[in-house]
Every structure is written in structure tokens, then in C-alpha cells.
Design a protein around this motif. Structure first.
Motif, PDB file in Angstrom:
ATOM      1  N   ILE A   1      11.396  45.502  36.648  1.00 54.03           N
ATOM      2  CA  ILE A   1      11.124  44.251  35.941  1.00 54.03           C
ATOM      3  C   ILE A   1       9.655  44.284  35.545  1.00 54.03           C
ATOM      4  N   VAL A   2       9.359  43.901  34.311  1.00 53.23           N
ATOM      5  CA  VAL A   2       7.977  43.868  33.819  1.00 53.23           C
ATOM      6  C   VAL A   2       7.703  42.461  33.286  1.00 53.23           C
ATOM      7  N   ALA A   3       6.564  41.901  33.706  1.00 53.29           N
ATOM      8  CA  ALA A   3       6.207  40.548  33.272  1.00 53.29           C
ATOM      9  C   ALA A   3       4.779  40.532  32.738  1.00 53.29           C
ATOM     10  N   LYS A   4       4.613  39.975  31.564  1.00 52.01           N
ATOM     11  CA  LYS A   4       3.294  39.807  30.944  1.00 52.01           C
ATOM     12  C   LYS A   4       2.720  38.480  31.432  1.00 52.01           C
TER      13      LYS A   4
ATOM     14  N   ALA B   1      24.959  49.391  38.518  1.00 52.42           N
ATOM     15  CA  ALA B   1      23.636  49.070  37.957  1.00 52.42           C
ATOM     16  C   ALA B   1      23.720  47.922  36.956  1.00 52.42           C
ATOM     17  N   ALA B   2      24.771  47.879  36.158  1.00 49.12           N
ATOM     18  CA  ALA B   2      24.911  46.809  35.170  1.00 49.12           C
ATOM     19  C   ALA B   2      25.036  45.450  35.856  1.00 49.12           C
ATOM     20  N   ALA B   3      25.783  45.390  36.950  1.00 49.92           N
ATOM     21  CA  ALA B   3      25.914  44.132  37.697  1.00 49.92           C
ATOM     22  C   ALA B   3      24.569  43.734  38.294  1.00 49.92           C
ATOM     23  N   ALA B   4      23.840  44.692  38.840  1.00 52.66           N
ATOM     24  CA  ALA B   4      22.525  44.408  39.422  1.00 52.66           C
ATOM     25  C   ALA B   4      21.549  43.927  38.348  1.00 52.66           C
ATOM     26  N   ILE B   5      21.596  44.529  37.181  1.00 46.93           N
ATOM     27  CA  ILE B   5      20.733  44.102  36.068  1.00 46.93           C
ATOM     28  C   ILE B   5      21.074  42.674  35.661  1.00 46.93           C
ATOM     29  N   GLY B   6      22.356  42.335  35.671  1.00 48.04           N
ATOM     30  CA  GLY B   6      22.771  40.965  35.377  1.00 48.04           C
ATOM     31  C   GLY B   6      22.195  39.972  36.377  1.00 48.04           C
TER      32      GLY B   6
ATOM     33  N   LEU C   1      19.443  40.432  38.129  1.00 45.46           N
ATOM     34  CA  LEU C   1      17.993  40.373  37.886  1.00 45.46           C
ATOM     35  C   LEU C   1      17.674  39.573  36.624  1.00 45.46           C
ATOM     36  N   ASP C   2      18.535  39.625  35.613  1.00 44.30           N
ATOM     37  CA  ASP C   2      18.333  38.805  34.409  1.00 44.30           C
ATOM     38  C   ASP C   2      18.346  37.318  34.757  1.00 44.30           C
ATOM     39  N   ARG C   3      19.246  36.922  35.662  1.00 45.85           N
ATOM     40  CA  ARG C   3      19.287  35.524  36.092  1.00 45.85           C
ATOM     41  C   ARG C   3      18.017  35.162  36.870  1.00 45.85           C
ATOM     42  N   VAL C   4      17.535  36.095  37.679  1.00 42.24           N
ATOM     43  CA  VAL C   4      16.303  35.861  38.438  1.00 42.24           C
ATOM     44  C   VAL C   4      15.124  35.653  37.489  1.00 42.24           C
ATOM     45  N   VAL C   5      14.979  36.506  36.487  1.00 42.52           N
ATOM     46  CA  VAL C   5      13.832  36.341  35.581  1.00 42.52           C
ATOM     47  C   VAL C   5      13.957  35.061  34.762  1.00 42.52           C
ATOM     48  N   ASP C   6      15.179  34.637  34.453  1.00 40.92           N
ATOM     49  CA  ASP C   6      15.359  33.352  33.778  1.00 40.92           C
ATOM     50  C   ASP C   6      14.856  32.205  34.658  1.00 40.92           C
ATOM     51  N   GLU C   7      15.191  32.258  35.947  1.00 41.93           N
ATOM     52  CA  GLU C   7      14.739  31.228  36.891  1.00 41.93           C
ATOM     53  C   GLU C   7      13.218  31.208  37.009  1.00 41.93           C
ATOM     54  N   VAL C   8      12.635  32.387  37.133  1.00 43.41           N
ATOM     55  CA  VAL C   8      11.178  32.469  37.271  1.00 43.41           C
ATOM     56  C   VAL C   8      10.511  31.974  35.989  1.00 43.41           C
TER      57      VAL C   8
ATOM     58  N   GLU D   1      10.638  38.828  45.761  1.00 48.10           N
ATOM     59  CA  GLU D   1      11.301  38.026  46.791  1.00 48.10           C
ATOM     60  C   GLU D   1      12.615  37.444  46.264  1.00 48.10           C
ATOM     61  N   ARG D   2      12.572  36.872  45.083  1.00 44.40           N
ATOM     62  CA  ARG D   2      13.783  36.290  44.498  1.00 44.40           C
ATOM     63  C   ARG D   2      14.819  37.363  44.170  1.00 44.40           C
ATOM     64  N   ALA D   3      14.364  38.515  43.684  1.00 45.09           N
ATOM     65  CA  ALA D   3      15.285  39.596  43.322  1.00 45.09           C
ATOM     66  C   ALA D   3      16.024  40.117  44.550  1.00 45.09           C
TER      67      ALA D   3
END
Length: 103
Positions: free
Chosen positions: A61-64, A16-21, A23-30, A79-81
Motif C-alpha cells: 500500500i502506498v499513501a501520499k 491475493a485478489a481477495a486480500a487486495i479487496g 486492503l482496498d476497503r481498509v484504504v477507503d476507511e483510512v 494496524e488496520r490492514a
């Protein structure tokens, strides 16, 4: 404002920690994307493991977002995730069809 909520399932025994990492890169890109600069009100948040059930761990993932814009952000994040997790070798759970009861 509106909220985009993205649930991304991974197999329960994945790291899970690797997957969260990932996803963190994905949200940075978005968040850095020109497409969403006027839509995202802040960097999306990878909340972590939201649920473990039926062979899957669900990461959230939560986005405002600006009002009425959550749907597009949600689809792009998902899609990116999925693509990023697949590229990282992190597998999604297998969904099996329901078994018909014996007759």
C-alpha cells in the motif's frame, strides 16, 4: 509531500485478489477518516503483490501524505490492514526461529 509505504505479508497460497479487496476497503476507511483528512493528499493506493518469497506474498500500500506525516499514516494503515485480513480469515505467514547448526 512524503510517502507512506506499507508492506503486508500473507501466506503465499492465500487468494491475493481477495486480500487486495480487503486492503482496498481498509484504504477507503483510512481515506475517509477525519483523523487523516488534512494529512492524506489522495486516496492511498493498493499496489498489489510486490514480492513472493519464502512462503509469503507481500502486498504493498502506498499513501501520499503531507510532509513529515508518513509514519503515523503507515502505522495506522498497517494496524488496520492486519486486523481486517485476520477478520477475513486471510493468514499471515508463520515465522519460524532460525535453526542452530549441529555441533
Amino acid at each position: 509531500w512524503s510517502t507512506a509505504t506499507v508492506d503486508v505479508p500473507i501466506t503465499w497460497n492465500e487468494d491475493a485478489a481477495a486480500a487486495i479487496g480487503v486492503l482496498d476497503r481498509v484504504v477507503d476507511e483510512v481515506h475517509a477518516s477525519e483523523k487523516w483528512k488534512d494529512v492524506l493528499l489522495e486516496r492511498p493506493n493498493v499496489a498489489g503483490v510486490n514480492e513472493v518469497y519464502g512462503g509469503a506474498a507481500t502486498l504493498r500500500i502506498v499513501a501520499k501524505c503531507a510532509p513529515g506525516q508518513a509514519g503515523g499514516v503507515q502505522r495506522d494503515l498497517l494496524e488496520r490492514a492486519v486486523a481486517a485480513l485476520r477478520e477475513a480469515g486471510i493468514s499471515a505467514p508463520t515465522v519460524l526461529p532460525p535453526v542452530a547448526p549441529p555441533t
